[in-house]
Design an enzyme around this catalytic site. Structure first.
Site, PDB file in Angstrom:
ATOM      1  N   VAL A  68       5.189 -12.303  -3.169  1.00  0.00           N
ATOM      2  CA  VAL A  68       5.759 -10.713  -3.609  1.00  0.00           C
ATOM      3  C   VAL A  68       5.794  -9.920  -2.243  1.00  0.00           C
ATOM      4  O   VAL A  68       4.986 -10.072  -1.567  1.00  0.00           O
ATOM      5  CB  VAL A  68       4.808 -10.424  -4.678  1.00  0.00           C
ATOM      6  CG1 VAL A  68       4.834 -11.102  -5.955  1.00  0.00           C
ATOM      7  CG2 VAL A  68       3.227 -10.176  -4.426  1.00  0.00           C
ATOM      8  N   ASP A  69       6.855  -9.079  -2.556  1.00  0.00           N
ATOM      9  CA  ASP A  69       7.207  -8.082  -1.484  1.00  0.00           C
ATOM     10  C   ASP A  69       6.053  -6.859  -2.043  1.00  0.00           C
ATOM     11  O   ASP A  69       5.644  -6.824  -3.337  1.00  0.00           O
ATOM     12  CB  ASP A  69       8.548  -7.565  -1.459  1.00  0.00           C
ATOM     13  CG  ASP A  69       8.530  -6.499  -0.333  1.00  0.00           C
ATOM     14  OD1 ASP A  69       7.845  -6.526   0.768  1.00  0.00           O
ATOM     15  OD2 ASP A  69       9.383  -5.550  -0.731  1.00  0.00           O
TER      16      ASP A  69
END
Length: 641
Positions: free
Chosen positions: A334-335
């Site tokens: 995930v960013d």
């Protein structure tokens, strides 16, 4: 169901065939088989092909049973011949051969029963498959029919498809929004469940985006039409779901290839069995009971139901292949910004490190430098500078972004640096005022620091912070509960900031200070470790990593045509919990697919054993076969709950 639907619909053929079968039984019972005239020619009996009656006993009841077989079987035979024309040996051919063979040996009841049950099965399959596509039907149903627009200074009600781009559309309480576009005036509460799957209405005011197919639950809005007809988010969702439900999973492709070989093999088995035993009835029975109907339909019905259920919850899955892959996800990358955080950073600190300057000076130089930057962190700096009256009047003379470090701007002939320590080193700026220590302290507090230098002098440090999403930690916990072994953060932010966010959310592994190509390398490394990787990002800076991951996931895709069309999974809302929900649904769908395959194969094995052991007739075999098809479909329909 109306009388017209019964007469012209999918139930017409089985209904007429069933009536003829019942009439045959009633006639035979009424006359006892003694007074009915003989209807068969003498050559029929001389040839010895009539197995169920003695000469002179071809009764009117037999003719009715034959008629029932013809009514139910003519469509089956037509489909079989069309398939043969396309060089496909299908299930319909097996049933057709069995029915024709039963007629030739005078077993009219078996011919009628097999074709009747098969046609009933087709009708029930169509009805239940339509039910599994109910989510798509619901999406189509929410499409608005009419719109109220302002034309020539007056309100006019027109078909929704006739709204022109750029027109002002009025949305009143209880009405469906007919277009995509921003609110230009008014306030209201909009139910966006048809788009995002969220049942709680969202407050809308000026500049907020609304979508076609959503419903006003209060208030009055004027909306500028920027998306009409096929260009609306709803239309794209409907198109994507329609395509996805028809797309094949890897397992389905295998089953299709298997059935192309399996069906001819059944015909050869029946022929060999008939020649070896001399029992024509046994051969024909084998044709019927070995039909792979339940096996063929076991996968597509589960895919249709699974993708439909996901769409109802605001989760778009591109197709069966991606649904199947999603069930195997073992690592999620995930960013940070916009995924674990809200993506709306605010300026939190302005630390002055030059005794000749004050807060306004540091903020003014920083804002002037950021005026030419496209970085998301530029916005909160510029907004705060304008609020405090020190915002830049124009744009910098020259802006040079330094990837992973910051930017260099030319302001009034002076060089302004804004970024991290390595940026200062690259340009030979000496940090003799403790800027690095200040930046570390701010980063440890979960903020993103930026050092500001004018020419060769450090003048201060500014910091911004993005608020953590409330459900970020719960998402990580639910991903682990769904079977994901590793949740990894990939961010371009500093390690101290990333670690603060990771600690608060329970992230397993943190990779910070990454460039876009570094994120790609991190995803590839996870894949080399044996993980099936899902990457969640914004689709712009994260494009290389999204393309490399096994599954690319777009967050908050409502209104984004690119995200809806390109992402393997598009989460229409900003609800992080949709991600573990999507993975959980994929796992349940694959589980149903496996159950259906096992049930279909077990049914064929049991029936084959019953035929060779004795006791399983053509009609009984077809009854069990169609029952297994319905059980497979009903099992898949559990996914819709």
């Amino acid at each position: 169901m109306s009388r017209r639907q019964w007469v012209t619909g999918k139930w017409a053929v089985p209904a007429l065939s069933g009536i003829l079968i019942v009439a045959s039984f009633l006639l035979e019972r009424a006359i006892g088989g003694t007074a009915n005239p003989t209807l068969a020619p003498q050559w029929w009996f001389d040839a010895g092909v009539h197995a169920t009656h003695t000469a002179g006993s071809f009764l009117l009841s037999d003719l009715l049973m034959l008629a029932a077989a013809v009514v139910a079987g003519h469509g089956i035979l037509a489909k079989a011949l069309r398939a043969l024309g396309a060089r496909v040996v299908g299930i319909d051919l097996l049933v057709s051969i069995a029915a024709i063979g039963a007629v030739l040996i005078g077993n009219f009841w078996e011919a009628a029963a097999v074709t009747f049950l098969f046609s009933v099965g087709h009708a029930l399959e169509a009805a239940t498959l339509n039910k599994t596509r109910s989510a798509l039907a619901e999406l189509v149903a929410v499409a608005p029919d009419t719109a109220i627009v302002m034309r020539d200074g007056e309100q006019q009600e027109i078909p929704a498809g006739q709204v022109r781009m750029g027109e002002i559309v009025l949305v009143k309480n209880g009405a469906k929004v007919p277009v995509d576009g921003p609110v230009v005036s008014g306030t209201g509460a909009i139910d966006e469940a048809s788009i995002t799957g969220e049942s709680i209405p969202v407050e809308k005011s000026k500049s907020d985006q609304v979508f076609a197919g959503t419903v006003s639950r209060g208030g009055f809005l004027q909306v500028l039409a920027t998306g009409i007809g096929a260009d609306t988010t709803l239309a794209r969702i409907i198109h994507r779901v329609e395509e996805a439900q028809d797309a094949k999973a890897a397992t389905q492709s295998f089953i299709d290839r298997f059935s192309r070989w399996y069906t001819p093999a059944v015909m050869i088995l029946a022929l060999v069995a008939g020649l070896v035993t001399g029992d024509v009835v046994l051969a024909l029975t084998l044709l019927v009971i070995a039909c792979p109907g339940a096996l063929v339909i076991s996968i597509p019905v589960a895919i249709v139901a699974g993708i439909g259920r996901a769409a109802r919850n605001g989760i778009l899955i591109k197709g069966g292949e991606f649904l199947e892959t999603s069930a195997k996800i073992s690592a999620v990358a995930v960013d940070k910004t916009g995924t674990l955080t809200e993506g709306r950073p605010q300026l939190t600190d302005v630390v002055v490190l030059d005794a000749t300057m004050d807060r306004a000076d540091v903020l003014r130089w920083a804002a002037a430098a950021e005026a030419g930057s496209e970085h998301p962190l530029a916005r909160p700096i510029l907004e705060t500078a304008r609020e405090e009256g020190v915002g830049p009047d124009g744009v910098p003379g020259d802006v040079t972004p330094v990837p992973g470090k910051g930017i260099v701007s030319d302001i009034e002939g002076r060089r302004v640096l804004i970024g991290n320590g390595p940026l200062l080193e690259q340009y030979g700026v000496l940090d003799d005022v403790g800027a690095a220590d200040t930046a570390r302290a701010l980063a440890a507090a979960g903020r993103t620091p930026m050092i500001v230098a004018v020419d060769q002098q450090v003048i201060g440090v500014i910091a911004v912070a993005d608020r953590m999403r409330e459900d970020a930690s719960e998402m990580v916990a639910r991903l682990h509960a769904a079977g994901v072994r590793k949740v990894v953060m990939l961010t371009g932010d500093t390690r101290l900031v990333a670690e603060a966010v990771g600690k608060a959310t329970g992230i397993d592994e943190i990779h910070a200070s990454l460039l876009p190509e570094d994120k790609l390398d991190a995803v590839a490394k996870l894949q080399r470790e044996g993980h099936v990787v899902a990457m969640v990002g914004d689709g712009v800076n994260d494009a290389p990593a999204l393309a490399t991951a096994n599954i690319g996931v777009a967050m908050g895709a409502a209104g984004s045509a690119v995200a809806v069309e390109t992402a393997d999974i598009a989460l229409m809302g900003d609800n992080l919990l949709k991600l573990p929900q999507a993975i959980g649904l994929a796992k349940r769908t694959v589980s149903v697919m496996r159950q259906n395959i096992l049930l279909a194969l077990a049914t064929v094995v049991v029936l084959l054993a019953g035929v060779f052991a004795g006791g399983v007739t053509m009609s009984l075999g077809m009854l069990v076969h169609e029952a297994s098809v319905l059980v497979v479909i009903l099992n898949a329909m559990r996914l819709l709950r």
